[in-house]
Design a protein around this motif. Structure first.
Motif, PDB file in Angstrom:
ATOM      1  N   GLU A  29      -0.520  -6.053  -1.071  1.00 17.88           N
ATOM      2  CA  GLU A  29      -0.474  -7.408  -0.539  1.00 17.88           C
ATOM      3  C   GLU A  29      -0.409  -8.460  -1.641  1.00 17.88           C
ATOM      4  O   GLU A  29      -1.110  -9.478  -1.610  1.00 17.88           O
ATOM      5  N   GLY A  30       0.410  -8.182  -2.658  1.00 20.76           N
ATOM      6  CA  GLY A  30       0.667  -9.165  -3.704  1.00 20.76           C
ATOM      7  C   GLY A  30      -0.385  -9.299  -4.782  1.00 20.76           C
ATOM      8  O   GLY A  30      -0.267 -10.142  -5.653  1.00 20.76           O
ATOM      9  N   LYS A  31      -1.417  -8.446  -4.726  1.00 17.80           N
ATOM     10  CA  LYS A  31      -2.453  -8.471  -5.766  1.00 17.80           C
ATOM     11  C   LYS A  31      -2.674  -7.055  -6.268  1.00 17.80           C
ATOM     12  O   LYS A  31      -2.435  -6.080  -5.554  1.00 17.80           O
ATOM     13  N   SER A  32      -3.162  -6.988  -7.493  1.00 13.04           N
ATOM     14  CA  SER A  32      -3.479  -5.683  -8.058  1.00 13.04           C
ATOM     15  C   SER A  32      -4.899  -5.268  -7.696  1.00 13.04           C
ATOM     16  O   SER A  32      -5.804  -6.096  -7.644  1.00 13.04           O
ATOM     17  N   HIS A  33      -5.066  -3.973  -7.435  1.00 11.96           N
ATOM     18  CA  HIS A  33      -6.382  -3.437  -7.130  1.00 11.96           C
ATOM     19  C   HIS A  33      -6.681  -2.269  -8.065  1.00 11.96           C
ATOM     20  O   HIS A  33      -5.813  -1.420  -8.268  1.00 11.96           O
ATOM     21  N   ALA A  34      -7.883  -2.238  -8.601  1.00 14.45           N
ATOM     22  CA  ALA A  34      -8.292  -1.101  -9.420  1.00 14.45           C
ATOM     23  C   ALA A  34      -8.686   0.031  -8.483  1.00 14.45           C
ATOM     24  O   ALA A  34      -9.605  -0.106  -7.681  1.00 14.45           O
ATOM     25  N   ILE A  35      -7.956   1.143  -8.568  1.00 14.59           N
ATOM     26  CA  ILE A  35      -8.213   2.252  -7.647  1.00 14.59           C
ATOM     27  C   ILE A  35      -9.039   3.343  -8.305  1.00 14.59           C
ATOM     28  O   ILE A  35      -9.343   4.355  -7.701  1.00 14.59           O
ATOM     29  N   LYS A  36      -9.421   3.110  -9.562  1.00 11.90           N
ATOM     30  CA  LYS A  36     -10.280   4.075 -10.249  1.00 11.90           C
ATOM     31  C   LYS A  36     -11.553   3.360 -10.672  1.00 11.90           C
ATOM     32  O   LYS A  36     -11.511   2.252 -11.199  1.00 11.90           O
ATOM     33  N   GLU A  37     -12.693   3.991 -10.447  1.00 11.40           N
ATOM     34  CA  GLU A  37     -13.989   3.394 -10.785  1.00 11.40           C
ATOM     35  C   GLU A  37     -14.228   3.402 -12.290  1.00 11.40           C
ATOM     36  O   GLU A  37     -14.895   2.527 -12.822  1.00 11.40           O
ATOM     37  N   ASP A  38     -13.689   4.411 -12.942  1.00 13.96           N
ATOM     38  CA  ASP A  38     -13.985   4.605 -14.354  1.00 13.96           C
ATOM     39  C   ASP A  38     -12.696   4.935 -15.091  1.00 13.96           C
ATOM     40  O   ASP A  38     -12.019   5.898 -14.743  1.00 13.96           O
ATOM     41  N   CYS A  39     -12.342   4.115 -16.071  1.00 11.37           N
ATOM     42  CA  CYS A  39     -11.114   4.396 -16.820  1.00 11.37           C
ATOM     43  C   CYS A  39     -11.424   4.750 -18.266  1.00 11.37           C
ATOM     44  O   CYS A  39     -10.605   4.549 -19.155  1.00 11.37           O
ATOM     45  N   ALA A  40     -12.611   5.304 -18.505  1.00 10.38           N
ATOM     46  CA  ALA A  40     -13.000   5.677 -19.870  1.00 10.38           C
ATOM     47  C   ALA A  40     -12.064   6.726 -20.453  1.00 10.38           C
ATOM     48  O   ALA A  40     -11.818   6.756 -21.653  1.00 10.38           O
ATOM     49  N   ASP A  41     -11.528   7.604 -19.603  1.00  8.27           N
ATOM     50  CA  ASP A  41     -10.667   8.684 -20.083  1.00  8.27           C
ATOM     51  C   ASP A  41      -9.188   8.296 -20.048  1.00  8.27           C
ATOM     52  O   ASP A  41      -8.314   9.137 -20.222  1.00  8.27           O
ATOM     53  N   CYS A  42      -8.928   7.006 -19.844  1.00  6.21           N
ATOM     54  CA  CYS A  42      -7.554   6.580 -19.655  1.00  6.21           C
ATOM     55  C   CYS A  42      -7.139   5.684 -20.809  1.00  6.21           C
ATOM     56  O   CYS A  42      -7.895   4.835 -21.250  1.00  6.21           O
ATOM     57  N   THR A  43      -5.946   5.906 -21.333  1.00  8.33           N
ATOM     58  CA  THR A  43      -5.511   5.146 -22.504  1.00  8.33           C
ATOM     59  C   THR A  43      -4.745   3.881 -22.121  1.00  8.33           C
ATOM     60  O   THR A  43      -4.647   2.956 -22.907  1.00  8.33           O
ATOM     61  N   CYS A  44      -4.199   3.851 -20.903  1.00 12.43           N
ATOM     62  CA  CYS A  44      -3.327   2.736 -20.537  1.00 12.43           C
ATOM     63  C   CYS A  44      -4.094   1.541 -19.969  1.00 12.43           C
ATOM     64  O   CYS A  44      -3.574   0.437 -19.887  1.00 12.43           O
ATOM     65  N   CYS A  45      -5.357   1.773 -19.568  1.00 16.42           N
ATOM     66  CA  CYS A  45      -6.134   0.740 -18.892  1.00 16.42           C
ATOM     67  C   CYS A  45      -6.322  -0.506 -19.761  1.00 16.42           C
ATOM     68  O   CYS A  45      -6.074  -1.630 -19.329  1.00 16.42           O
ATOM     69  N   GLN A  46      -6.720  -0.291 -21.002  1.00 15.31           N
ATOM     70  CA  GLN A  46      -6.943  -1.423 -21.912  1.00 15.31           C
ATOM     71  C   GLN A  46      -5.623  -2.130 -22.217  1.00 15.31           C
ATOM     72  O   GLN A  46      -5.563  -3.355 -22.302  1.00 15.31           O
ATOM     73  N   GLU A  47      -4.562  -1.336 -22.348  1.00  9.97           N
ATOM     74  CA  GLU A  47      -3.244  -1.907 -22.609  1.00  9.97           C
ATOM     75  C   GLU A  47      -2.827  -2.809 -21.442  1.00  9.97           C
ATOM     76  O   GLU A  47      -2.288  -3.906 -21.640  1.00  9.97           O
ATOM     77  N   ALA A  48      -3.098  -2.345 -20.236  1.00 12.50           N
ATOM     78  CA  ALA A  48      -2.771  -3.144 -19.053  1.00 12.50           C
ATOM     79  C   ALA A  48      -3.572  -4.444 -19.047  1.00 12.50           C
ATOM     80  O   ALA A  48      -3.035  -5.520 -18.780  1.00 12.50           O
ATOM     81  N   ALA A  49      -4.858  -4.341 -19.379  1.00 15.67           N
ATOM     82  CA  ALA A  49      -5.714  -5.540 -19.425  1.00 15.67           C
ATOM     83  C   ALA A  49      -5.193  -6.527 -20.461  1.00 15.67           C
ATOM     84  O   ALA A  49      -5.116  -7.737 -20.211  1.00 15.67           O
ATOM     85  N   ASP A  50      -4.799  -6.003 -21.633  1.00 10.41           N
ATOM     86  CA  ASP A  50      -4.298  -6.868 -22.706  1.00 10.41           C
ATOM     87  C   ASP A  50      -2.957  -7.496 -22.340  1.00 10.41           C
ATOM     88  O   ASP A  50      -2.610  -8.557 -22.854  1.00 10.41           O
ATOM     89  N   SER A  51      -2.198  -6.836 -21.474  1.00 12.16           N
ATOM     90  CA  SER A  51      -0.852  -7.306 -21.139  1.00 12.16           C
ATOM     91  C   SER A  51      -0.801  -8.231 -19.933  1.00 12.16           C
ATOM     92  O   SER A  51       0.243  -8.827 -19.657  1.00 12.16           O
ATOM     93  N   CYS A  52      -1.897  -8.361 -19.229  1.00 12.71           N
ATOM     94  CA  CYS A  52      -1.897  -9.246 -18.069  1.00 12.71           C
ATOM     95  C   CYS A  52      -1.716 -10.699 -18.515  1.00 12.71           C
ATOM     96  O   CYS A  52      -2.477 -11.189 -19.347  1.00 12.71           O
TER      97      CYS A  52
END
Ligand code: F3S
Length: 60
Positions: A29-52
């Protein structure tokens, strides 16, 4: 633990976060939703945050 959250007051729905990190961010519905509670094991999460363009993503 690294919990991703999207501030819906700020998100303009550009979709960059979902493109960079679809395992964590999902557009609905036109907004982003975090579908994972924990992104500690994910490398792209911080990149996405920095790119917003409006800094709507925080990782705590
Ligand atoms: Fe919204 Fe930023 Fe993602 S504007 S869609 S949280 S890249």
């Amino acid at each position: 633990m690294s919990k991703p959250t999207v501030n819906h007051d700020l998100c303009i729905g550009c979709g960059t976060c979902e493109s960079l990190c679809p395992e964590v961010f999902k557009m609905e519905e036109g907004k982003s939703h975090a579908i994972k509670e924990d992104c500690a094991d994910c490398t792209c999460c911080q990149e996405a945050a920095d790119s917003c363009p409006v800094n709507a993503i925080s990782i705590e």
